[in-house]
Scaffold this motif. Structure first.
Motif, PDB file in Angstrom:
ATOM      1  N   TYR A   1     -30.156 -25.474  -7.151  1.00 46.65           N
ATOM      2  CA  TYR A   1     -30.418 -24.410  -6.180  1.00 46.65           C
ATOM      3  C   TYR A   1     -31.894 -24.348  -5.810  1.00 46.65           C
ATOM      4  CZ  TYR A   1     -30.850 -19.677  -4.294  1.00 46.65           C
ATOM      5  OH  TYR A   1     -31.126 -18.587  -3.495  1.00 46.65           O
ATOM      6  N   ASP A   2     -32.145 -24.301  -4.522  1.00 43.89           N
ATOM      7  CA  ASP A   2     -33.492 -24.152  -3.972  1.00 43.89           C
ATOM      8  C   ASP A   2     -33.429 -23.031  -2.943  1.00 43.89           C
ATOM      9  OD1 ASP A   2     -35.977 -24.281  -2.865  1.00 43.89           O
ATOM     10  OD2 ASP A   2     -35.806 -26.335  -2.124  1.00 43.89           O
ATOM     11  N   THR A   3     -34.214 -21.984  -3.186  1.00 44.62           N
ATOM     12  CA  THR A   3     -34.141 -20.822  -2.291  1.00 44.62           C
ATOM     13  C   THR A   3     -34.476 -21.199  -0.848  1.00 44.62           C
ATOM     14  OG1 THR A   3     -36.436 -20.289  -2.876  1.00 44.62           O
ATOM     15  CG2 THR A   3     -34.684 -19.185  -4.121  1.00 44.62           C
ATOM     16  N   GLY A   4     -35.266 -22.257  -0.686  1.00 45.19           N
ATOM     17  CA  GLY A   4     -35.628 -22.660   0.670  1.00 45.19           C
ATOM     18  C   GLY A   4     -34.511 -23.393   1.385  1.00 45.19           C
ATOM     19  N   GLY A   5     -33.542 -23.910   0.649  1.00 49.05           N
ATOM     20  CA  GLY A   5     -32.479 -24.691   1.274  1.00 49.05           C
ATOM     21  C   GLY A   5     -31.230 -23.893   1.577  1.00 49.05           C
TER      22      GLY A   5
END
Length: 456
Positions: A417-421
């Motif tokens: 998980y990447d908050t930017g993606g």
């Protein structure tokens, strides 16, 4: 030859020379001080020689006489990081070392006489002081046999809430630390040992145990907890369940039926029950140590191997579990799976259900050398039920399918998980619009990429 050196000495008052065998000066009557002979020096030389010969024994005696415990008792840490301080050293005979346990006020344990029904055999005849058969037998044991015997005696004493127990003397330079570590291990291994608060160990093998409750209260709480555990297992475990399903049922029961005692913790008035399985299973209120011990107690009931792990989480001392399924260990933290939501409500989550080391170390730390490795993900909650997604499209598809099935709650995990993606609000709103739903509420755990969604 001058008479000064021929058996005479000088008077200290008038300076006259008098024979060495005179007791008083013949001129002024002043007492004559005899010259010291050579025996004093001879005795001093012999004393130094004896000290050299027995230097090792003297060093060991001095070290034992002034031995001070250098570590705190780390019976599972209190959730707020309140690791109890070690008790102060107070010289006694025989030499004494102190160790404070959990929930301790770190006050010294007072000496008390031994009663036949509580103390057991001290190893000495009460009338003659002679060594009894048990003590004689203990002296003939090997080191390993003594350790095994000590484990048995301490476990029996703690299970019976006894205050006094006589142990075989190991004869090492750190007997007290060995005893303290054994007690810590036993308390962590057996959740039915409750309200242990600290101990005092003497160099002659006498161990004094202290509890936060009276013996009758301790035994009554143990009985009530055991009975309640049996009732819970009978109610939630069904024939044919796998070990994973049993573990999940126990986890969910604890989270749904226990409330974290945050109010007393904030006030610094957490009761001793909160650190026990009794607090969870009987009172329905506990802190992390109680959660972990209740989890272990119920898992023991269904023959699933588990451990209580002591470490840190989010800056505070913390306790959780490791559970063994099919020979692989997993981390499970019922405390953090029981979050207090805005407004005080509590929900059931599975963020911390069966994590590997590399996953849970995001917000947990522990002595990895002291515990088994957790490397597998097969029985992780989200992997096991296929609730993982690897892209925004998979996210929307899984949420849409759950809504179409009429589910009112969905929990999923975004891998890597990447908050930017991920624009979570937009993805959820698009799903709601596509399904004709007014709206969906959600929460996101950014550390683990877990998203919980509720249909209004």
């Amino acid at each position: 030859m001058s008479y000064r050196y021929a058996g005479f000495r000088q008077c200290q008052r008038c300076g006259s020379y008098i024979p060495i065998n005179w007791k008083h000066c013949g001129r002024c009557g002043h007492p004559a001080k005899r010259r010291s002979g050579g025996w004093g020096w001879a005795f001093f030389v012999l004393l130094v020689f004896a000290a050299f010969l027995y230097r090792a024994q003297i060093a060991q005696w001095v070290q034992g006489r002034f031995m001070i415990p250098d570590r705190e008792d780390v019976t599972p840490g209190k959730t707020a990081g309140q690791i109890p301080a070690a008790e102060p050293f107070r010289p006694e005979t025989p030499e004494t070392s102190f160790r404070a346990g959990n929930n301790s006020t770190a006050e010294p344990v007072a000496s008390s006489g031994l009663s036949p029904d509580m103390a057991g055999d001290t190893g000495l005849d009460r009338k003659t002081g002679a060594m009894t058969g048990e003590r004689k037998e203990a002296t003939s044991l090997t080191y390993g046999q003594k350790i095994e015997r000590i484990h048995t005696l301490i476990r029996e004493a703690l299970k019976d809430a006894r205050e006094q127990v006589s142990l075989p003397v190991l004869g090492t330079e750190n007997d007290s630390e060995i005893i303290f570590d054994i007690i810590e291990q036993i308390v962590l291994e057996d959740p039915e040992i409750m309200f242990y608060e600290g101990c005092r160990y003497r160099s002659d093998g006498q161990l004094t145990l202290r509890y936060s409750k009276s013996r009758d209260e301790v035994l009554s709480a143990v009985q009530a907890t055991s009975q309640r555990a049996d009732e819970i297992i009978a109610a939630i475990i069904e024939p044919g369940m796998t070990d994973f399903e049993k573990e999940l049922a126990i986890h969910d029961y604890i989270v749904n039926n226990c409330r974290y005692d945050i109010e007393n913790q904030r006030k610094g008035s957490t009761p001793p029950e909160a650190y026990t399985a009794y607090g969870v299973l009987v009172n329905g209120s506990a802190v992390c140590e109680g959660y972990a011990k209740a989890m272990k107690l119920l898992l023991d009931r269904v023959n699933i191997r588990s451990l209580v792990v002591v470490g840190y989480s989010k800056g505070n001392a913390h306790a959780w579990n490791m559970v063994c399924l099919d020979g692989q260990y997993y981390h499970v933290d019922t405390t953090w799976d029981d979050p207090v939501m805005a407004g005080g409500s509590q929900v059931l989550t599975h963020v911390y259900f069966n994590l590997a080391d590399h996953e849970i170390q995001k917000d947990h730390s522990w002595d990895k050398a002291a515990y088994p490795q957790c490397v597998d993900t097969l029985y992780n909650y989200y992997h096991y039920y296929g609730l993982t997604v690897a892209s925004p499209d998979e996210f929307s598809g899984l949420v849409g399918a759950a809504v179409a099935d009429g589910r009112d709650h969905l929990s999923l995990r975004i891998l890597d998980y990447d908050t930017g993606g991920y624009d979570i609000p937009r993805l959820i709103q698009n799903t709601a619009n596509a399904r004709g739903i007014r709206g969906l509420t959600y929460s996101v755990n950014d550390a683990y990429g877990v998203v919980d969604i509720w249909v209004r």
